[in-house]
Design a protein around this motif. Sequence first.
Motif, PDB file in Angstrom:
ATOM      1  N   LYS A   1       0.804  -1.223   0.000  1.00 26.70           N
ATOM      2  CA  LYS A   1       0.000   0.000   0.000  1.00 26.70           C
ATOM      3  C   LYS A   1       0.836   1.273   0.000  1.00 26.70           C
ATOM      4  CE  LYS A   1      -2.181   1.429   3.608  1.00 26.70           C
ATOM      5  NZ  LYS A   1      -3.085   1.578   4.753  1.00 26.70           N
TER       6      LYS A   1
ATOM      7  N   ILE B   1       0.522   4.149  -6.419  1.00 25.46           N
ATOM      8  CA  ILE B   1      -0.737   3.724  -7.028  1.00 25.46           C
ATOM      9  C   ILE B   1      -1.109   4.748  -8.095  1.00 25.46           C
ATOM     10  CG2 ILE B   1      -3.154   3.171  -6.646  1.00 25.46           C
ATOM     11  CD1 ILE B   1      -2.468   2.664  -3.702  1.00 25.46           C
TER      12      ILE B   1
ATOM     13  N   ALA C   1      -5.997   2.414  -0.359  1.00 28.46           N
ATOM     14  CA  ALA C   1      -5.685   3.774  -0.825  1.00 28.46           C
ATOM     15  C   ALA C   1      -5.603   4.788   0.302  1.00 28.46           C
ATOM     16  CB  ALA C   1      -6.730   4.215  -1.851  1.00 28.46           C
ATOM     17  N   SER C   2      -5.966   4.391   1.522  1.00 29.28           N
ATOM     18  CA  SER C   2      -5.980   5.429   2.561  1.00 29.28           C
ATOM     19  C   SER C   2      -4.710   5.373   3.407  1.00 29.28           C
ATOM     20  CB  SER C   2      -7.207   5.260   3.448  1.00 29.28           C
ATOM     21  OG  SER C   2      -7.188   3.958   4.001  1.00 29.28           O
TER      22      SER C   2
ATOM     23  N   ASN D   1     -10.742   1.257  -1.273  1.00 28.19           N
ATOM     24  CA  ASN D   1     -10.596   2.660  -0.879  1.00 28.19           C
ATOM     25  C   ASN D   1     -10.199   2.783   0.584  1.00 28.19           C
ATOM     26  OD1 ASN D   1     -11.100   4.011  -3.262  1.00 28.19           O
ATOM     27  ND2 ASN D   1     -13.315   3.958  -2.984  1.00 28.19           N
ATOM     28  N   ARG D   2     -10.755   1.897   1.416  1.00 28.25           N
ATOM     29  CA  ARG D   2     -10.469   1.971   2.848  1.00 28.25           C
ATOM     30  C   ARG D   2      -9.145   1.311   3.217  1.00 28.25           C
ATOM     31  NH1 ARG D   2     -15.842   2.733   5.052  1.00 28.25           N
ATOM     32  NH2 ARG D   2     -17.116   2.931   3.195  1.00 28.25           N
TER      33      ARG D   2
END
Lengths: 346, 291
Positions: free
Chosen positions: A208, A212, A345-346, A341-342
């Motif tokens: 992560k 990205i 990407a966060s 998204n949670r």
Amino acid sequence: MNIHLNRRSVIAGMAAMTATPLIGSKALAQAKPFEGRTLVSTGFGGSTMDIVADAVFKPFDAQTGATTTQMPMQSNAALARMIAEKGSPQIDMYQFSGGQEVDAVREGLTQAIAETDQIDALAADMRDPDGNWVAWAVIAEGLVYRTDKFDTPPTSYQDFFRPELKGHIAFPAITNGYGTDFLVMLAKTFGGSEDNIDPGFEAMAKLKDETIFAAASDIPTLFGQGDIWLMPYDTGNTYKNQQAGLPIAFTSPKEGSPAVKITACIAKDAANADVASAAIDRMLSPEAQIKIAEGMRWTPTNPNTKLPADLAQHVPDVTQLVSLDRAKINESRAAWIDRWNREIAS
Amino acid sequence: MTTALPMPAENAGRGGKIPLVPVLLLAPAVLLYLVFFVWPQLALLMLGFQDRGGAFTLDLYVRFLSDSYYLKLLWRTLVMGVATTMITILLGLPLAYLLARARSRWATLLLIITTFPLLVSAVVRSFGWMVLLYRNGFVSDLLQWLSLTDGPTQLMYTLPGTIIALAQVLLPIMVLSLYAVFRSIPPDLELAAMSLGARPTTALWLVTIKLAKGGIFSGSLLVFSMAISSFATPSLVGGPRAAVMATSIYDLTVTVLDWNFAAVQATVLLVAVLLLSLIYGRLLNGGGIKT
């Protein structure tokens, strides 16, 4: 043998001579079944659209008399447009690259394509059982790497987790179709599947902090200014960027190269469905398929297409590719995006 | 249209004077607004209160307001808007003042150069920033050369990167708003203040800046609303990791095809802008006018 040239025979002869081209053009006109007709299709934009135009639509227009325009639109946007225009479509024909044809058929937005020998010759998974879509090309996904940073090419999705590559990895967001497929392939690599996506999310969570990105347009800068050495992408974009001078190459991972179907379908109630059917058949012709493989390294789907040997070595054969469960993926997409998204990407 | 026109005449006949000319002058713009703004906006508003079957529901708003992910999205959007506005004010005030007060013939040229970025598409400008903001890009190299950072800095796909790019994109809007106001303030006022004993800085602050408040407000409002609704720069420079409301609405509309929830986010964004603008306007006016 005496030939009597009198005035009458000369006039008759001249009349015959001038009439010949007239007859010829009339016969030609009859061979152009779509004279004066127009066909509106979506297209993938940029050079892809130009190559498809050169391989398919320009010869098609010349032969049939139709006038075809492609409207540049990404597959997601195209499906949204198709839904918005339900009942009175302004666009006759749609090109998809992310499995949207399955949704389109389910939503009742398509109609059957006129059946031809070329469509019949396609493998069963390259066409809709009810004839609503056909795959006219397949793109092989796999590993794209900087040739100057690897002594031996990467071989597996496991390579993304090699410690020496930390900080030099990029992967597409899940809203990009390749991002979804990367998630699925990570799941498969670590014991999951389309039905069991958790291992994919767990593996991706370890990446992560890597870069990205959103779209193929990011690739040149990522490999250039971004200091990226390895990413999951496809043959077509690798080739495009190789031509632009980037030192990169494509390789199929040992877990298999997922296949992305490039499909065409016809909007329900489209005014020019007959023209669209003929154009789709044209897309499947070996001449068009070879040109597309030459221009973009996309794999032909028509089994009767024989690629020249020097081209064949750069274009994985359709039988070597892995077909992912697109119906399952489409069904889960919204939930996966939300989770991604949670968690990622966060 | 057909019923709107006879009415003024009728009223005028009864003595209630509604003048025909202003109504006629307003009619085209009002009609355009009704058809292309008010009606779609209402339709959007309705969509947010419907489930997929079309039945009334508040679930989507509950979903948005009770989920920390979406609230973070809203917060990030507002931070982006406020930060962009503040940067453009800081950079724009001196620039606009200089441009407005300059007597040189270079002033016009400077003004043209300042506004020139407006002529370049936001997509192209964002691509330019992408090249600069990557780990091996110019900004990172510059920071290292100035010894401000040890290693390479990645500003691409971050919120600060988006704010930097947006501030550049929107600076001309701020400068133009301020320029117009500064031009309308006579330099004599500053001179008058100084002749009454104010130091130049005090004169500048008490007279010119305070008189320019209207320009600061309208400029801020423009920049803020354009920043939080902009899509190209956040999606290209910010990317998925710095997602904001506009990119989320796009994804919901185009990828997830959840138009109802997209409508909720659009409405929340609109309400947030309206509220913030009201508060900002109050603060700016309340602090200044002392009677």
